[in-house]
Design an enzyme around this catalytic site. Structure first.
Site, mmCIF file in Angstrom:
data_model
loop_
_atom_site.group_PDB
_atom_site.id
_atom_site.type_symbol
_atom_site.label_atom_id
_atom_site.label_comp_id
_atom_site.label_asym_id
_atom_site.label_seq_id
_atom_site.Cartn_x
_atom_site.Cartn_y
_atom_site.Cartn_z
ATOM 1 N N HIS A 52 -0.863 38.713 22.281
ATOM 2 C CA HIS A 52 -1.897 39.616 21.785
ATOM 3 C C HIS A 52 -2.844 39.994 22.925
ATOM 4 O O HIS A 52 -3.859 39.313 23.149
ATOM 5 C CB HIS A 52 -2.680 38.951 20.653
ATOM 6 C CG HIS A 52 -1.845 38.560 19.475
ATOM 7 N ND1 HIS A 52 -0.985 37.482 19.504
ATOM 8 C CD2 HIS A 52 -1.725 39.122 18.236
ATOM 9 C CE1 HIS A 52 -0.384 37.375 18.325
ATOM 10 N NE2 HIS A 52 -0.809 38.353 17.548
ATOM 11 N N PRO A 80 -5.111 29.914 12.022
ATOM 12 C CA PRO A 80 -5.475 30.501 10.729
ATOM 13 C C PRO A 80 -6.895 31.074 10.817
ATOM 14 O O PRO A 80 -7.851 30.346 11.107
ATOM 15 C CB PRO A 80 -5.420 29.301 9.773
ATOM 16 C CG PRO A 80 -4.517 28.309 10.449
ATOM 17 C CD PRO A 80 -4.772 28.485 11.910
ATOM 18 N N HIS A 102 -2.785 45.228 19.636
ATOM 19 C CA HIS A 102 -3.228 43.972 19.029
ATOM 20 C C HIS A 102 -2.227 42.852 19.249
ATOM 21 O O HIS A 102 -2.589 41.776 19.727
ATOM 22 C CB HIS A 102 -3.461 44.159 17.528
ATOM 23 C CG HIS A 102 -3.648 42.877 16.782
ATOM 24 N ND1 HIS A 102 -4.827 42.169 16.798
ATOM 25 C CD2 HIS A 102 -2.787 42.149 16.020
ATOM 26 C CE1 HIS A 102 -4.687 41.068 16.073
ATOM 27 N NE2 HIS A 102 -3.461 41.038 15.592
ATOM 28 N N ARG A 153 -11.237 5.105 -7.743
ATOM 29 C CA ARG A 153 -12.332 5.889 -7.154
ATOM 30 C C ARG A 153 -13.605 5.041 -7.051
ATOM 31 O O ARG A 153 -14.413 5.256 -6.151
ATOM 32 C CB ARG A 153 -12.582 7.166 -7.966
ATOM 33 C CG ARG A 153 -13.025 6.920 -9.397
ATOM 34 C CD ARG A 153 -13.388 8.204 -10.128
ATOM 35 N NE ARG A 153 -13.639 7.922 -11.537
ATOM 36 C CZ ARG A 153 -14.499 8.591 -12.289
ATOM 37 N NH1 ARG A 153 -15.191 9.598 -11.784
ATOM 38 N NH2 ARG A 153 -14.662 8.274 -13.560
ATOM 39 N N SER A 194 -18.657 12.305 -9.356
ATOM 40 C CA SER A 194 -17.305 12.119 -9.896
ATOM 41 C C SER A 194 -16.365 11.493 -8.880
ATOM 42 O O SER A 194 -15.557 10.619 -9.220
ATOM 43 C CB SER A 194 -16.739 13.471 -10.355
ATOM 44 O OG SER A 194 -17.484 13.992 -11.432
ATOM 45 N N GLU A 231 -14.639 23.847 -0.605
ATOM 46 C CA GLU A 231 -13.528 23.057 -0.066
ATOM 47 C C GLU A 231 -12.890 23.685 1.166
ATOM 48 O O GLU A 231 -12.492 22.979 2.093
ATOM 49 C CB GLU A 231 -12.440 22.848 -1.131
ATOM 50 C CG GLU A 231 -12.748 21.743 -2.130
ATOM 51 C CD GLU A 231 -13.437 22.251 -3.367
ATOM 52 O OE1 GLU A 231 -13.593 21.468 -4.323
ATOM 53 O OE2 GLU A 231 -13.826 23.452 -3.380
ATOM 54 N N TYR A 260 -7.261 24.247 -2.352
ATOM 55 C CA TYR A 260 -8.213 25.100 -1.648
ATOM 56 C C TYR A 260 -8.286 24.771 -0.157
ATOM 57 O O TYR A 260 -8.586 25.636 0.652
ATOM 58 C CB TYR A 260 -9.618 24.929 -2.241
ATOM 59 C CG TYR A 260 -9.864 25.677 -3.530
ATOM 60 C CD1 TYR A 260 -9.544 27.028 -3.650
ATOM 61 C CD2 TYR A 260 -10.445 25.044 -4.619
ATOM 62 C CE1 TYR A 260 -9.785 27.713 -4.830
ATOM 63 C CE2 TYR A 260 -10.696 25.726 -5.807
ATOM 64 C CZ TYR A 260 -10.363 27.059 -5.901
ATOM 65 O OH TYR A 260 -10.611 27.737 -7.062
ATOM 66 N N HIS A 320 -6.594 20.928 -14.066
ATOM 67 C CA HIS A 320 -7.217 19.875 -13.273
ATOM 68 C C HIS A 320 -6.293 18.673 -13.052
ATOM 69 O O HIS A 320 -6.729 17.648 -12.526
ATOM 70 C CB HIS A 320 -8.508 19.398 -13.950
ATOM 71 C CG HIS A 320 -9.667 20.329 -13.757
ATOM 72 N ND1 HIS A 320 -9.601 21.661 -14.062
ATOM 73 C CD2 HIS A 320 -10.925 20.106 -13.265
ATOM 74 C CE1 HIS A 320 -10.775 22.230 -13.794
ATOM 75 N NE2 HIS A 320 -11.579 21.311 -13.307
#
Length: 735
Positions: free
Chosen positions: A100, A190, A337, A430, A457, A484, A514, A547
């Site tokens: 590039h 990314p 590019h 947890r 949580s 996230e 996510y 979930h």
């Protein structure tokens, strides 16, 4: 309005107009002169058009020295340096026939100012703690960074290395990779992720400065610079990171936005027309605009100086450039590019910029002027003297600081992790995780982390510390908010900032979707981040299939260089955290339960380190009729199934398998002793996808469809994840 029209070969943006009501005639004339000679390679004194939104609380940064041209260096030499950057990139991309070139050609002036004039760095010691950091978020333009590293004196990037760009076994790969090229801070590619990495690096600096600096001895004092592009600003994660950076008041984060109006599809006006500067102003950034990033080096310098004068806000410098600057036929187009200029266009570009040197040739005056080795060594030596004073004067603080800086953890940290007996009250893993986090926070100076607005949580709050905030940067709980995407990238950067940082970030396992890209980059780049994922199965229950993770364990087990831990009780949770903290080049994903589990007999921290081990029935290496494998919450079911089969006269081994990856690292003999090839009645039970279990088991109990909304116990029964199902599967295999 005046429409500036130039010969077609320049491909200048004819759509750009200038509002004469806001521009003096002399400034307009100077602007036209600049544009008309844009490709001559000569320096034109243009009017400096740098607008700024100043902070009302601006003050001088302690180490913020003015950025200026080196004394005694001519404008011609500076231009030679900039063109050297351009042509090293052009030549390397031509030679590899891949890459590039547009970004390096357009960003060369700002790259020059950052690496040669603004940054404090020692090319001969890329690990010096107090160096300024640089992140190329638009990682596809990495020949910009490689050229800058070569010219400023990094031994890791020789001229020969530039000529091996994008080739097998090269240390100049197609995107910046910190595990390949010494001097690259983070792995980018990314779009938007590098920007969030830069936020994490700046956050780490602010935390350490707030925690260890003294009024008479400041040992943490460095900037983070970043170049991002249009694509980075389009990706949503950059918005999350920008919001956090402003909220945290990261005054030593300086981001350059390469505003070249080109993406792969063409001009960005087909999909991206918002006012980016106003967006960053709304976030709370200090915003400036350098309108001529092609030739206005003084304007770029002035913008950096203004940015350094604002200490309570991150700085966003929009720099309008021409992608592929200097190319008469391809600039300002998507053609430049992501493809080499080619031989003919390279000749034309050399002529346009009056560059008379052959491919990969760096003029002697450029070599001399760009080398930052002596300057960097002097800066490091001065800092080392300051560190010696600090070590003597503030010995206790130095001990903690040195642990973070070097990665040398306190010798007794692992002893702080608790151990459990079967009679101890059962809780969800947890909850056990929270116990471990709090123990490690007290034991390890560099232990920091937080959750994506799920601390109550996820159970991720360290109770002995407050929150890292703009005015309380020394605290160690990080409030990421519902972000996230950015959280994972920020946590990775903290982990890579200094080897003694042990950082975690947390969310529900389902929302790892996510942040999967950040988790993958952690594995690729060797960032030892702890990803704490709770609510790890259909055991989530009433919240329903949106979930309830199904395929997630399988997908992360398929990810190279990622440790996936699914502990069954307190001892295994402690063992999982011990292993995770010991990692220096590998991240860990913790899959933790919402539902209560008992502390089982024979589980152990030592067993976790083996990946899989016997918890009931015949010991490893002894003859067996069948084997039941359980993980996490289903180990309890496996133990009960084993007891039922034993009561029926079968030699049944029950194996806990909290980590596939660690098991695969054991000797062939050990693996055979756990799962002998002679046994053809091996059953796995896990509340998730059965994908992958065929490697170990003859039959698998699990669930290969989405979940449902109901109490967890009902779901287990309806989906056939039961003791009875495991017993029946083993008996069928033995029949």
């Amino acid at each position: 309005r005046i429409l500036l029209i130039l010969p077609a070969h320049t491909h200048f943006r004819l759509k750009h107009t200038f509002d004469t009501a806001k521009m003096a005639a002399v400034a307009a004339a100077a602007s036209m002169a600049t544009a008309a000679s844009a490709f001559t390679g000569k320096r034109v004194q243009a009017s400096k058009k740098v607008s700024a939104v100043r902070s009302s609380k601006a003050c001088v940064v302690t180490r913020a020295q003015a950025v200026a041209a080196p004394a005694g260096v001519s404008t011609e030499t500076v231009n030679d340096c900039i063109n050297s950057i351009r042509f090293l990139a052009i030549d390397a991309i031509n030679k590899s026939n891949s890459g590039h070139p547009g970004l390096p050609m357009g960003c060369a002036p700002m790259g020059y100012v950052i690496y040669r004039e603004a940054m404090t760095h020692n090319p001969k010691n890329f690990t010096w703690f107090n160096r300024d950091r640089f992140v190329l978020s638009a990682g596809h333009g990495c020949m910009l960074q490689y050229s800058l590293m070569h010219l400023t004196g990094y031994p890791s990037v020789s001229n020969k290395d530039l000529q091996s760009f994008r080739q097998w076994d090269s240390i100049t790969p197609g995107h910046p990779e910190n595990f390949i090229t010494d001097g690259i801070e983070v792995t980018t590619g990314p779009l938007g992720m590098g920007f969030c990495n830069a936020v994490g690096l700046a956050m780490a600096e602010k935390h350490l400065a707030g925690r260890f600096n003294k009024p008479d001895c400041e040992i943490v004092d460095h900037y983070t610079y970043c170049i991002m592009g249009d694509g980075c600003n389009m990706e949503g994660m950059s918005g999350e990171g920008a919001s956090l950076a402003a909220h945290w008041g990261l005054g030593k984060l300086i981001v350059f936005y390469d505003d070249n109006h080109i993406s792969i599809d063409g001009h960005t006006d087909i999909s991206f027309t918002e006012d980016v500067s106003k967006r960053y102003e709304a976030y709370g950034w200090h915003v400036q605009h350098v309108e001529d990033g092609n030739t206005d080096v003084d304007g770029i310098r002035a913008a950096v100086n203004k940015a350094k004068s604002v200490t309570d806000k991150p700085s966003f410098i929009k720099v309008t450039t021409l992608i592929g600057y200097g190319s008469p036929n391809k600039s300002d187009s998507h053609d430049v590019h992501g493809a080499p200029l080619g031989a003919e266009e390279t000749i034309a570009t050399r002529k346009n910029l009056n560059w008379k040197h052959e491919a990969f040739v760096v003029p002697e005056n450029v070599q001399t002027m760009m080398d930052c080795s002596a300057k960097g060594a002097a800066a490091e030596a001065e800092w080392n003297k300051k560190l010696e004073v600090y070590k003597t004067k503030y010995a206790a603080d130095f001990k903690d600081f040195n642990s973070i800086m070097t990665g040398e953890l306190p010798s007794d940290w692992a002893s702080k992790l608790p151990q459990y007996k079967p009679e101890d009250k059962g809780v969800a893993t947890r909850i056990h995780s929270q116990t471990m986090l709090n123990a490690l926070g007290s034991a390890i100076p560099g232990f920091v982390g937080g959750s994506a607005d799920l601390a109550p949580s996820n159970m991720t709050l360290m109770k002995q510390f407050g929150d890292f905030q703009k005015d309380t940067p020394a605290e160690r709980n990080i409030r990421y908010g519902v972000r996230e995407h950015a959280m994972g990238a920020i946590a990775n950067a903290i982990a890579l900032h200094s080897p003694g940082f042990k950082t975690y970030c947390a969310t529900f396992f389902i929302f790892s979707d996510y942040m999967r890209c950040s988790m993958r980059i952690a594995a690729l780049s060797g960032a030892p981040t702890l990803f704490v994922m709770t609510h790890d199965s259909i055991g989530v229950g009433e919240d329903g299939p949106t979930h309830q993770p199904i395929e997630h364990l399988a997908s992360f087990r398929a990810m190279p260089q990622m440790l996936v831990m699914r502990p069954a009780d307190g001892n295994e949770t402690a063992g999982a955290y011990k292993i995770a903290i010991e990692q220096k080049k590998r991240p860990t994903t913790m899959a933790l339960s919402r539902q209560v589990v008992p502390n089982l007999p024979n589980t152990s921290m030592a067993g976790v380190a083996l990946g899989a081990y016997t918890v009931a029935g015949p010991a490893a290496g002894e003859p067996v009729d069948c084997i039941i494998i359980g993980t996490g919450t289903e180990l309890e079911l496996a133990v009960k199934a084993g007891a039922d089969l034993t009561a029926k006269g079968k030699k049944c081994r029950v194996v806990s398998m909290p980590c596939w990856e660690l098991f695969e690292e054991q000797s062939k003999e050990y693996r055979e002793s756990i799962f002998p090839k002679s046994c053809h009645a091996i059953v796995s039970i896990e509340a998730g996808s059965t994908f992958g279990w065929a490697k170990y088991a003859d039959k698998s109990i699990g669930h290969d469809d989405f979940g449902a909304s109901a109490p967890a116990g009902i779901l287990y029964k309806e989906f056939g994840i039961t003791v009875e199902a495991a017993v029946a599967a083993a008996e069928e295999c033995m029949a």
